[in-house]
Design an enzyme around this catalytic site. Structure first.
Site, short mmCIF file in Angstrom:
data_model
loop_
_atom_site.label_atom_id
_atom_site.label_comp_id
_atom_site.label_asym_id
_atom_site.label_seq_id
_atom_site.Cartn_x
_atom_site.Cartn_y
_atom_site.Cartn_z
N GLY A 117 0.83 -1.20 0.00
CA GLY A 117 0.00 0.00 0.00
C GLY A 117 0.86 1.24 0.00
O GLY A 117 2.05 1.19 -0.37
N ASP A 118 0.29 2.35 0.47
CA ASP A 118 1.02 3.62 0.38
C ASP A 118 2.34 3.60 1.16
O ASP A 118 3.35 4.13 0.68
CB ASP A 118 0.14 4.81 0.80
CG ASP A 118 -0.52 4.61 2.15
OD1 ASP A 118 -0.43 3.49 2.71
OD2 ASP A 118 -1.13 5.57 2.67
N THR A 140 -4.24 -3.15 -1.13
CA THR A 140 -4.84 -2.78 0.15
C THR A 140 -6.35 -3.02 0.12
O THR A 140 -6.99 -2.78 -0.92
CB THR A 140 -4.60 -1.30 0.54
OG1 THR A 140 -5.46 -0.96 1.65
CG2 THR A 140 -4.85 -0.31 -0.57
N ILE A 141 -6.88 -3.46 1.24
CA ILE A 141 -8.34 -3.60 1.31
C ILE A 141 -8.99 -2.23 1.28
O ILE A 141 -10.14 -2.10 0.91
CB ILE A 141 -8.80 -4.36 2.59
CG1 ILE A 141 -8.38 -3.63 3.86
CG2 ILE A 141 -8.33 -5.79 2.58
CD1 ILE A 141 -9.11 -4.11 5.12
N ASP A 142 -8.24 -1.19 1.67
CA ASP A 142 -8.83 0.15 1.84
C ASP A 142 -9.15 0.84 0.52
O ASP A 142 -9.89 1.82 0.51
CB ASP A 142 -7.86 1.06 2.63
CG ASP A 142 -7.51 0.48 3.98
OD1 ASP A 142 -8.30 -0.32 4.50
OD2 ASP A 142 -6.44 0.82 4.51
N ARG A 177 -33.78 -3.95 16.75
CA ARG A 177 -32.65 -3.20 17.30
C ARG A 177 -31.99 -2.30 16.25
O ARG A 177 -32.16 -2.51 15.06
CB ARG A 177 -31.56 -4.17 17.78
CG ARG A 177 -31.88 -4.82 19.08
CD ARG A 177 -30.81 -5.82 19.42
NE ARG A 177 -30.97 -6.34 20.77
CZ ARG A 177 -30.38 -7.43 21.22
NH1 ARG A 177 -29.60 -8.14 20.43
NH2 ARG A 177 -30.56 -7.81 22.45
N MET A 184 -13.33 -1.50 8.51
CA MET A 184 -12.03 -0.85 8.32
C MET A 184 -12.05 0.07 7.10
O MET A 184 -13.08 0.26 6.48
CB MET A 184 -10.94 -1.91 8.14
CG MET A 184 -10.46 -2.51 9.44
SD MET A 184 -9.02 -3.55 9.13
CE MET A 184 -8.48 -3.85 10.81
N ARG A 281 -26.78 -2.15 19.34
CA ARG A 281 -25.57 -2.97 19.48
C ARG A 281 -24.56 -2.58 18.42
O ARG A 281 -24.95 -2.17 17.32
CB ARG A 281 -25.89 -4.46 19.30
CG ARG A 281 -26.79 -5.05 20.34
CD ARG A 281 -26.04 -5.32 21.64
NE ARG A 281 -26.85 -6.11 22.54
CZ ARG A 281 -27.78 -5.62 23.35
NH1 ARG A 281 -28.01 -4.33 23.37
NH2 ARG A 281 -28.47 -6.43 24.15
N HIS A 287 -10.34 -6.96 11.55
CA HIS A 287 -9.40 -7.75 10.75
C HIS A 287 -10.04 -8.90 9.98
O HIS A 287 -9.39 -9.49 9.13
CB HIS A 287 -8.28 -8.28 11.66
CG HIS A 287 -7.44 -7.17 12.23
ND1 HIS A 287 -7.82 -6.48 13.35
CD2 HIS A 287 -6.28 -6.62 11.81
CE1 HIS A 287 -6.92 -5.54 13.60
NE2 HIS A 287 -5.97 -5.61 12.69
O1 F6P Z 1 -4.58 -0.75 5.70
C1 F6P Z 1 -5.25 -1.90 6.00
C2 F6P Z 1 -5.83 -1.83 7.38
O2 F6P Z 1 -6.54 -3.03 7.57
C3 F6P Z 1 -6.73 -0.63 7.65
O3 F6P Z 1 -8.01 -0.75 7.11
C4 F6P Z 1 -6.71 -0.56 9.15
O4 F6P Z 1 -6.93 0.76 9.58
C5 F6P Z 1 -5.32 -1.02 9.49
O5 F6P Z 1 -4.84 -1.75 8.38
C6 F6P Z 1 -5.24 -1.89 10.73
O6 F6P Z 1 -3.91 -2.13 11.07
P1 F6P Z 1 -3.39 -3.28 12.05
O7 F6P Z 1 -3.38 -4.56 11.27
O8 F6P Z 1 -2.02 -2.84 12.42
O9 F6P Z 1 -4.32 -3.35 13.20
#
Ligand code: F6P
Length: 363
Positions: A117-118, A140-142, A177, A184, A281, A287
């Protein structure tokens, strides 16, 4: 006999579905079609600094297409330019980039392929400027990387998040609810937006649109009055209230980007319950979104990116990353990627589409 040219593959940053599919694509094409020797660097830039690597033969990368994670290991903290060394409670940082460059040069590489990623690609760009022939592959998943419309891992994460929202839906409906689902995405709202739309979230909150908790509560009450006695709120971990701040879960001092987000869903959940009086809730998907097998889309994307990267090695397109623009594979200068995250534009068609259905963005 002529010595084979050698390339290395490194995976850095957080793992995500599809990394092994890329490793496979790069290594198989390099070995099968180009007759190159391939090695794998272990645990991201740790392997560069500490000279840890292994040979990758064709059979080593066979059978990993569907496997989550990375067979090479990775690291979210290793940075040769600011290498964290912990002795007991004491943490110090050293510039070990000269050692890193020497180690890479000793390997006699035609190219170092960096999948990341970046953070990882930012370091790759610095190594390139220090004389290393590098090609980047975005991961990256982001989905927050500049220079590419999409990163592999994103589709898989959206799929998992959507599956989660679907499951939350039935319990929310049965027990009447309010369910908050936190996903993430770091400082970008891509995962929340896409999974929110795919999962039919009634409220979608993303970092790019600071929300007003009263407006969110108002939406929930409005639904209740109309006979919908449950609501689903999808919130990005990086979302924040108007005039308020993000919720930091922890600081990882060793990490080049030390802030770890998480917990905003609980804050919002409590507030909503207080304002509406409705039982609420919160579920943090966290993760889970990074694990498991890549979707077919991500496998295809990973294969395309990996094989294109090998063509770039042949073309000596060093200092570039392979990316996707309007459904085509393109090459993008690594400099472009290092400029910072790609967030969701406020005029994104998916925001417009969701709003037209009555989805609330908290503004
Ligand atoms: O960049 C991927 C990512 O899963 C983000 O979505 C999240 O903010 C971060 O990594 C979480 O990091 P770590 O695995 O260190 O908890």
């Amino acid at each position: 006999m002529k010595k084979k040219k050698r390339i290395a593959i490194l995976t850095g940053g957080g793992d995500c579905p599809g990394i092994n599919a890329v490793i496979r694509a790069v290594a198989k094409k390099a070995i099968y079609e180009k007759g190159l020797e391939v090695i794998g660097i272990e645990d991201g830039y740790h392997g560069i600094v500490n000279n840890r690597w292994r040979n990758l033969e064709y059979n080593d990368v066979s059978g990993i297409l569907t496997l989550g994670g990375t067979i090479l290991g990775t690291s979210k903290t290793a940075n040769p330019y600011r290498y964290a060394i912990r002795r007991g409670d004491k943490l110090e940082f050293k510039d070990l980039s000269k050692i890193a460059v020497q180690n890479i040069k000793k390997l006699g590489l035609t190219c170092l392929v960096c999948i990341g990623g970046d953070g990882t690609l930012g370091i790759a760009y610095r190594l390139f400027k220090d004389g290393i022939p590098i090609i980047g592959i975005p991961k990256t998943i982001d989905n927050d990387l500049r220079g590419t419309d999409i990163t592999f891992g994103f589709d898989s994460a959206v799929w998992i998040a959507t599956e989660g929202i679907d499951r939350i839906h039935t319990t929310a409906e049965s027990l009447h609810r309010i369910m908050i689902v936190e996903v993430m995405g770091h400082k970008a709202g891509w995962i929340a937006l896409y999974s929110g739309v795919a999962g039919g979230g009634d409220v979608i909150l993303i970092p790019e649109i600071p929300y007003d908790v009263k407006i969110v509560a108002g939406k929930v009450i409005e639904r209740h009055k109309k006979g919908k006695r449950f609501s689903i709120v999808v919130i990005a971990e990086g979302a924040k209230p108007r005039g308020g701040d993000i919720v930091i879960q922890r600081i990882v001092k060793e990490s080049p980007d030390p802030i770890r987000l998480g917990g905003i869903g609980f804050v919002l959940g409590e507030q909503i319950e207080k304002i509406t009086g409705l039982e609420t809730r919160t579920v943090v998907m966290g993760h889970l979104l990074r694990g498991g097998s890549p979707t077919p889309f991500d496998r295809i994307l990973a294969t395309g990116l990996g094989t294109k990267a090998v063509d770039m090695i042949e073309d000596k397109k060093f200092g570039y990353m392979v990316g996707v623009k309007s459904n085509s594979l393109v090459t993008v200068p690594l400099k472009e990627v290092a400029k910072g995250p790609k967030t969701v534009p406020l005029n994104h068609p998916m925001i417009k589409a969701a709003r037209s259905l009555g989805t609330c963005f908290g503004d």
